[in-house]
Scaffold this active site. Structure first.
Site, mmCIF file in Angstrom:
data_model
loop_
_atom_site.group_PDB
_atom_site.id
_atom_site.type_symbol
_atom_site.label_atom_id
_atom_site.label_comp_id
_atom_site.label_asym_id
_atom_site.label_seq_id
_atom_site.Cartn_x
_atom_site.Cartn_y
_atom_site.Cartn_z
ATOM 1 C CG ASP A 159 -1.764 1.141 1.372
ATOM 2 O OD1 ASP A 159 -2.217 1.618 0.332
ATOM 3 O OD2 ASP A 159 -2.000 1.610 2.487
ATOM 4 C CB THR A 195 -1.796 5.338 -1.722
ATOM 5 O OG1 THR A 195 -1.738 3.919 -1.787
ATOM 6 C CG2 THR A 195 -2.895 5.715 -0.785
ATOM 7 C CB THR A 196 0.952 3.099 -5.735
ATOM 8 O OG1 THR A 196 0.761 2.272 -4.597
ATOM 9 C CG2 THR A 196 2.353 2.901 -6.243
ATOM 10 C CG ASP A 244 -6.155 0.113 0.309
ATOM 11 O OD1 ASP A 244 -6.168 0.771 1.358
ATOM 12 O OD2 ASP A 244 -5.202 0.100 -0.477
#
Length: 548
Positions: free
Chosen positions: A57, A90-91, A394
């Site tokens: 994550d 998020t990445t 997530d």
């Protein structure tokens, strides 16, 4: 050169400063670059105390990296904000922001003014968001009252979104199993969809498939005293008393002084104590409650008392578990036992204590008010169950978002390619420097599909060419097909995500890029960053500077 600032003050300004900030952001992006997508790798971070965390994550990784560079911290912040706002992606945010900067680096070096760049980027972002809203596919909102059909449609859609979020995680192999579980969990909440109402408990041992979802509350058996094993472990339709009362003999309060003349007086004091306790217990028993939960300890006398009368009790229950029980079973938490009427007692269909792995859990099932649920995760290694929990978090966030905002786009680089094509076409219609900059923005968007290819070991250039061609012909949902090393219509392939994820990612990334571009000077004050508190150290007047 006038020396205006104290010596040792570090200032760097102008173009070299911008370029160095941009380079710092590239380094951050390198750290999470390979975690993107279904073929992404995981990172193992070891902190100062030697605790290892394995994660995929982006936000978790950046949180654990101790970033000191001031400009690079911005990237960490946007990853966190994406995590808080949408939960997934998020990445992508970090990658996008870093890629924006990378595309602009040459322009900055050539001396193009940062403000011009920022203005074009703002325009580009607005256009991109407008475009997403235009092409996003809206989903019928479900209403439990209308018909089962729409409900089913909605359900499948949410499961697809959850599966897309779980694709890039460690548990991708079990994504069918988990996406069903996540959707069940979110569907069982009320309108507010508060995350706190989904409890996730981790139990070591067992296989991932042994994980289960309980529509109701489950928590670990609390510390118990003698006589606990004599209590029944299963009730049908019990009344539940939720207390915040200590049910044991109290030790005297600090140095309270009681003067007694004779043994009888002392006995009277002791008897009074016992009577108070027994009075409390009797009241609880009379109220008709069968399960007694308390935040404070329930002593052995009380445990025996309840066991003799076939009641179940648990003391020292954690606060959030109490609250969730209250939400699920009704009733309210009482701070005294004087008013245990029927309306403050909870109800559920079945209470039982079950062995899960090496732990015992108390389950409350079939709760009338059930607006809460508990997911019990099983799995081998501790890091693994923790990563599973993060992945589920997530997915849960994504499902919540999909319910709230009812439009979706295709993932797998499809939406980025479409936006890229749109902006590239748009940039050709405007004169001046903006044309170059919006073109750069469009090029930067291609990082997502490119990285997906790189991570899967495909020939990125080849696949991107195919994608550009396809999008130019109007195949707007075409993205990378990971399984066949080709391109595919990801809308048909059900790689979906809520459009809000992408919108948020784009706006956050371009804001961060603009922020970093608008900084042209960093001034570090040496005193505050070097020495500890003045006069510290080993009695020599100044302390050794801390090695930062």
């Amino acid at each position: 050169m006038f020396i205006l600032l104290k010596e040792g003050t570090d200032t760097s300004q102008g173009i070299p400063q911008l370029v160095s900030n941009i380079n710092a952001c590239q380094v951050i992006a390198e750290a999470v670059r390979t975690t993107l997508g279904p073929r992404g790798m995981d990172k193992l971070m070891v902190d100062g105390r030697g605790k290892a965390t394995i994660s995929n994550d982006g936000a978790t990784i950046l949180k654990l990296l101790d970033v000191v560079h001031p400009a690079a911290k911005t990237l960490v912040d946007i990853a966190r904000s994406q995590d808080a706002e949408v939960g997934d992606g998020t990445t992508s945010v970090t990658l996008l922001a870093a890629e924006f900067l990378k595309q602009l680096k040459s322009y900055v070096e050539e001396g193009l003014h940062p403000q011009t760049i920022i203005r074009s980027f703002r325009t580009a972002t607005q256009l991109a968001v407008k475009k997403i809203n235009e092409i996003a596919v809206s989903v019928k909102k479900y209403d439990k009252h209308i018909s089962g059909l729409i409900y089913e449609e909605q359900r499948q859609l949410l499961e697809k979104c959850a599966a897309t979020a779980l694709n890039s995680k460690l548990i991708a192999g079990q994504k069918e199993f988990f996406s069903k579980m996540v959707v069940d969990a979110v569907m069982s909440l009320d309108e507010l969809l508060s995350l706190k109402m989904i409890g996730i408990k981790k139990v070591q041992g067992g296989a991932l498939e042994d994980s289960q979802m309980i529509s109701g509350v489950a928590f670990k058996k609390t510390f118990s005293y003698a006589g606990f094993e004599m209590q029944p472990k299963r009730y049908d339709n019990p009344r539940i008393a939720l207390l915040n009362v200590e049910l044991e003999l109290k030790a005297e309060k600090d140095n309270a002084e009681v003067r007694v003349k004779s043994v009888e007086e002392y006995q009277a004091i002791v008897d009074a104590e016992w009577n108070i306790l027994y009075d409390k217990l009797e009241k609880i028993y009379q109220s008709g409650a069968k399960v007694v939960l308390s935040k404070l300890p329930i002593g052995d006398v009380a445990t025996q008392f309840f066991a003799d009368r076939d009641l179940f009790c648990a003391g020292r229950v954690q606060e959030e578990d109490m609250k969730r029980t209250m939400m699920a079973c009704g009733g309210s938490i009482q701070t005294s036992v004087g008013a245990l009427t029927d309306d403050v007692l909870g109800l559920c269909e079945l209470f039982e204590e079950v062995q899960v792995g090496g732990e015992r859990y108390n389950f409350f099932k079939g709760c009338p008010k059930a607006k809460t649920c508990t997911i019990i995760l099983r799995g081998g290694a501790e890091q693994f169950t923790e990563e599973t929990e993060r992945s589920l978090h997530d997915a849960i966030m994504i499902v919540r978002r999909a319910i709230k905002s009812d439009s979706i786009v295709a993932g797998g680089g499809a939406i980025e390619m479409e936006l890229s094509k749109y902006l590239r076409d748009y940039s050709r219609t405007i004169p001046g420097k903006q044309q170059l900059l919006i073109g750069a923005y469009a090029k930067a968007l291609e990082i997502i599909p490119r990285q997906l290819c790189d991570n899967a070991g495909f020939d990125a250039t080849n696949i991107l060419n195919k994608l550009r061609a396809k999008h130019a012909q109007g195949g707007m949902w075409y993205g990378v097909d990971i399984n066949n090393e080709d391109i595919a219509d990801n809308y048909v392939a059900c790689v979906w995500e809520p459009s809000i994820v992408r919108i948020n990612a784009l706006t956050a990334a371009s804001e961060a890029a603009c922020l970093i571009l608008s900084v042209d000077e960093t001034i570090k004050n040496p005193r505050s960053s070097m020495d500890g508190p003045p006069g510290g150290g080993r009695g020599r007047g100044r302390g050794r500077p801390h090695a930062h």
